[in-house]
Design a protein around this motif. Structure first.
Motif, PDB file in Angstrom:
ATOM      1  N   LEU A  30       0.844  -1.189   0.000  1.00  0.00           N
ATOM      2  CA  LEU A  30       0.000   0.000   0.000  1.00  0.00           C
ATOM      3  C   LEU A  30       0.882   1.242   0.000  1.00  0.00           C
ATOM      4  CD1 LEU A  30      -2.880  -0.590   2.604  1.00  0.00           C
ATOM      5  CD2 LEU A  30      -3.082  -0.447   0.118  1.00  0.00           C
ATOM      6  N   SER A  31       0.619   2.137  -0.946  1.00  0.00           N
ATOM      7  CA  SER A  31       1.266   3.446  -0.977  1.00  0.00           C
ATOM      8  C   SER A  31       0.167   4.472  -0.743  1.00  0.00           C
ATOM      9  CB  SER A  31       1.943   3.660  -2.337  1.00  0.00           C
ATOM     10  OG  SER A  31       2.524   4.945  -2.394  1.00  0.00           O
TER      11      SER A  31
ATOM     12  N   SER B 261      -4.939  20.742   3.529  1.00  0.00           N
ATOM     13  CA  SER B 261      -4.630  19.983   4.738  1.00  0.00           C
ATOM     14  C   SER B 261      -3.163  19.567   4.714  1.00  0.00           C
ATOM     15  CB  SER B 261      -5.548  18.762   4.853  1.00  0.00           C
ATOM     16  OG  SER B 261      -5.352  17.898   3.754  1.00  0.00           O
ATOM     17  N   ALA B 262      -2.729  18.892   5.734  1.00  0.00           N
ATOM     18  CA  ALA B 262      -1.367  18.365   5.785  1.00  0.00           C
ATOM     19  C   ALA B 262      -1.438  16.848   5.660  1.00  0.00           C
ATOM     20  CB  ALA B 262      -0.681  18.755   7.085  1.00  0.00           C
ATOM     21  N   ALA B 263      -0.413  16.293   5.030  1.00  0.00           N
ATOM     22  CA  ALA B 263      -0.418  14.853   4.775  1.00  0.00           C
ATOM     23  C   ALA B 263       0.925  14.242   5.137  1.00  0.00           C
ATOM     24  CB  ALA B 263      -0.753  14.573   3.310  1.00  0.00           C
ATOM     25  N   MET B 264       0.914  12.934   5.336  1.00  0.00           N
ATOM     26  CA  MET B 264       2.115  12.121   5.469  1.00  0.00           C
ATOM     27  C   MET B 264       2.055  11.024   4.420  1.00  0.00           C
ATOM     28  SD  MET B 264       2.604  11.564   9.596  1.00  0.00           S
ATOM     29  CE  MET B 264       1.104  10.615   9.675  1.00  0.00           C
ATOM     30  N   ASP B 265       3.181  10.800   3.768  1.00  0.00           N
ATOM     31  CA  ASP B 265       3.264   9.728   2.772  1.00  0.00           C
ATOM     32  C   ASP B 265       3.836   8.486   3.430  1.00  0.00           C
ATOM     33  OD1 ASP B 265       2.406  11.271   0.464  1.00  0.00           O
ATOM     34  OD2 ASP B 265       4.299  12.361   0.694  1.00  0.00           O
ATOM     35  N   LEU B 266       3.131   7.381   3.256  1.00  0.00           N
ATOM     36  CA  LEU B 266       3.506   6.139   3.929  1.00  0.00           C
ATOM     37  C   LEU B 266       3.502   4.977   2.948  1.00  0.00           C
ATOM     38  CD1 LEU B 266       1.241   6.579   7.086  1.00  0.00           C
ATOM     39  CD2 LEU B 266       3.723   6.887   7.012  1.00  0.00           C
ATOM     40  N   GLU B 267       4.424   4.049   3.173  1.00  0.00           N
ATOM     41  CA  GLU B 267       4.489   2.814   2.398  1.00  0.00           C
ATOM     42  C   GLU B 267       4.318   1.645   3.376  1.00  0.00           C
ATOM     43  OE1 GLU B 267       4.816   2.725  -0.882  1.00  0.00           O
ATOM     44  OE2 GLU B 267       5.083   4.899  -1.100  1.00  0.00           O
ATOM     45  N   LEU B 268       3.339   0.794   3.078  1.00  0.00           N
ATOM     46  CA  LEU B 268       3.068  -0.357   3.935  1.00  0.00           C
ATOM     47  C   LEU B 268       3.249  -1.636   3.137  1.00  0.00           C
ATOM     48  CD1 LEU B 268      -0.141   0.822   5.851  1.00  0.00           C
ATOM     49  CD2 LEU B 268       2.198   0.779   6.687  1.00  0.00           C
TER      50      LEU B 268
ATOM     51  N   PRO C 125       2.973  -5.726   2.396  1.00  0.00           N
ATOM     52  CA  PRO C 125       1.906  -6.689   2.668  1.00  0.00           C
ATOM     53  C   PRO C 125       2.012  -7.219   4.100  1.00  0.00           C
ATOM     54  CG  PRO C 125       2.895  -7.117   0.523  1.00  0.00           C
ATOM     55  CD  PRO C 125       3.752  -6.082   1.180  1.00  0.00           C
ATOM     56  N   HIS C 126       0.898  -7.166   4.828  1.00  0.00           N
ATOM     57  CA  HIS C 126       0.834  -7.598   6.225  1.00  0.00           C
ATOM     58  C   HIS C 126       1.794  -6.790   7.101  1.00  0.00           C
ATOM     59  CE1 HIS C 126      -0.433 -11.873   4.654  1.00  0.00           C
ATOM     60  NE2 HIS C 126      -1.267 -10.903   4.261  1.00  0.00           N
ATOM     61  N   GLY C 127       2.143  -5.590   6.653  1.00  0.00           N
ATOM     62  CA  GLY C 127       3.099  -4.759   7.375  1.00  0.00           C
ATOM     63  C   GLY C 127       2.431  -3.666   8.182  1.00  0.00           C
ATOM     64  N   ALA C 128       3.236  -2.930   8.938  1.00  0.00           N
ATOM     65  CA  ALA C 128       2.721  -1.875   9.809  1.00  0.00           C
ATOM     66  C   ALA C 128       3.770  -0.802  10.000  1.00  0.00           C
ATOM     67  CB  ALA C 128       2.323  -2.449  11.171  1.00  0.00           C
ATOM     68  N   VAL C 129       3.305   0.390  10.365  1.00  0.00           N
ATOM     69  CA  VAL C 129       4.169   1.453  10.863  1.00  0.00           C
ATOM     70  C   VAL C 129       3.641   1.871  12.226  1.00  0.00           C
ATOM     71  CG1 VAL C 129       4.916   2.300   8.617  1.00  0.00           C
ATOM     72  CG2 VAL C 129       2.851   3.241   9.629  1.00  0.00           C
ATOM     73  N   LEU C 130       4.540   2.244  13.104  1.00  0.00           N
ATOM     74  CA  LEU C 130       4.203   2.701  14.440  1.00  0.00           C
ATOM     75  C   LEU C 130       4.791   4.103  14.595  1.00  0.00           C
ATOM     76  CD1 LEU C 130       2.993   2.113  17.234  1.00  0.00           C
ATOM     77  CD2 LEU C 130       5.159   1.009  17.852  1.00  0.00           C
TER      78      LEU C 130
END
Length: 440
Positions: A371-372, A418-425, A427-432
């Protein structure tokens, strides 16, 4: 009386690696590893799991009519073949003393009820005129373990039997009890009797109740009154489907879990497991690195108790390193008001309030594809600008907050202005994540 700590229990349990067969030497090897490598990070409890009294214990199951070690009052004793320091009726006292000398707490597994062999031998109940058969309720026996039968709590000798066992455990120096066959079906009378027995020892023993098997939240107040932690699932193993199933359970229990009472998503089946366990052969756990991170992230932000199931001395150092991430563990220690925020397709978000104007957030990809995404900073719970940087706690990387000035992010759910953060997840992954909390 259960303790009222402000952090869920953390430690090591022998079940996932050794099942019913763990030995004193193996317990001490894991205790020494825990004390040397993990105690500074909060991991402080060592638990000997089920069947420590059975000299015929084996991998992959239980033995019918096992010759359990037992005293003349029908109380189980450690098998001196596997626990040599228990010889001569010393029980777990010498082992507990060695664990305590390492700066750790000592725990054991117990079962609801009274041993069948005590009933057969007509052993007297300490503190009562009753015999074991007088207080037994064979119609309420455990469905999956043959060692015990239930107690008839209309007879005062039933409470006396629990009192006598807890008096023994307290004398050994036990600090933590994982007590099984309490929650499915729900055994309210046993839970109350066991909690009373603990309170009468005047020793601060924490009580963990198992197994969960989709435990109903209607019991939440009763559980918080009588126990430190309670399982909300059946046994969890090193399969992604087991981990994924606990997302919904933890979300359901989050409002009822907090200081003094904790919903338990079960042990962490991570590292070297299955050595002589109930399920599977000797192996490094079957989860990917991303799945391990997701499991730990969910348990931490949901503030489940953390009990490592792998044999620590033989576990992969990269897995052990996950248990030593002080920044990630701070979410488990300091988070409050933990909650699931949304679930949209494969994307799940959790949040918790941190100390001193900080916020914690976790985003999970339950799907099989990467997921991007761009996430609205306010939706995640962080201030749009100002204050400390937002950090990803597993990697230590900074996650920039950017102002959205075009329509390019509209399809990704972030509005211009608005303000955004770009995240890469993965498969079956997470960010904390940790950062400055948005104003309320």
């Amino acid at each position: 009386m259960h303790t009222t700590g402000t952090r869920p229990p953390m430690g090591w349990n022998s079940w996932d690696c050794y099942g019913t067969t763990v030995t004193e030497a193996e317990v001490l090897a894991n205790a020494r590893f825990l004390a040397e490598h993990l105690l500074p990070f909060g991991w402080d409890t060592v638990v000997v799991d089920i069947d420590w009294s059975d000299p015929t214990a084996r991998s992959h199951g239980y033995n019918a009519d096992a010759p359990l070690a037992m005293d003349t009052r029908g109380r189980l004793l450690p098998d001196p073949g596997r626990f040599p320091s228990a010889a001569g009726g010393r029980g777990f006292g010498p082992l507990a003393e060695q664990v305590h000398a390492l700066g750790l707490r000592f725990g054991i597994h117990t079962m609801r009820g009274i041993p069948r062999r005590a009933v057969e031998r007509a052993t007297p109940v300490l503190g009562s005129d009753a015999m074991a058969a007088d207080v037994a309720d064979p119609g309420n026996a455990c469905e999956w373990n043959p060692d015990m039968v239930g107690l008839d709590h209309s007879h005062p000798g039933a409470q006396a039997y629990y009192d006598s066992t807890l008096e023994l455990y307290a004398a050994w120096g036990v600090d933590f009890l994982k007590t099984d066959d309490m929650l499915w079906p729900y055994q309210a009378a046993d839970i109350e009797a066991y909690a009373r027995a603990i309170a009468r020892t005047d020793r601060p023993i924490e009580l963990s109740l198992s197994p969960g098997r989709d435990l109903s939240t209607t019991h939440a107040a009763h559980l918080r009154e009588h126990a430190t932690m309670w399982r909300i699932s059946d046994d969890l193993w090193d399969r992604w489907e087991d981990v994924e199933a606990n997302f919904a359970r933890l979300a359901r229990w989050a409002p009822f879990s907090g200081d003094g009472g904790w919903a338990d998503a079960d042990m962490l089946p991570l590292g070297r497991i299955g050595l002589r366990a109930e399920r599977g052969e000797p192996r490094d756990d079957g989860l990917t690195h991303d799945e391990r991170v997701s499991l730990l992230t969910l348990w931490m932000i949901a503030r489940s108790p953390l009990m490592i199931g792998g044999d620590l001395p033989s576990s992969d150092p990269d897995t052990v390193a996950l248990f030593r991430n002080a920044d990630a563990l701070a979410v488990h220690r300091d988070g409050r008001n933990q909650r699931e925020v949304f679930r949209e397709g494969p994307l799940v978000m959790w949040a918790a309030d941190g100390p001193g104007g900080t916020a914690f957030a976790a985003l999970f990809n339950l799907g099989d594809e990467p997921l991007s995404l761009a996430q609205d900073v306010a939706r995640v719970g962080f201030a749009a600008r100002g204050g400390p940087e937002v950090r990803e706690l597993w990697t230590g990387a900074t996650v920039p907050r950017r102002e959205v000035t075009t329509q390019s992010d509209a399809a990704r759910g972030v509005a211009p202005g608005s303000a955004a953060m770009d995240l890469e997840l993965a498969p079956h992954g997470a960010v904390l994540l940790s950062g400055p909390a948005a104003a309320r």
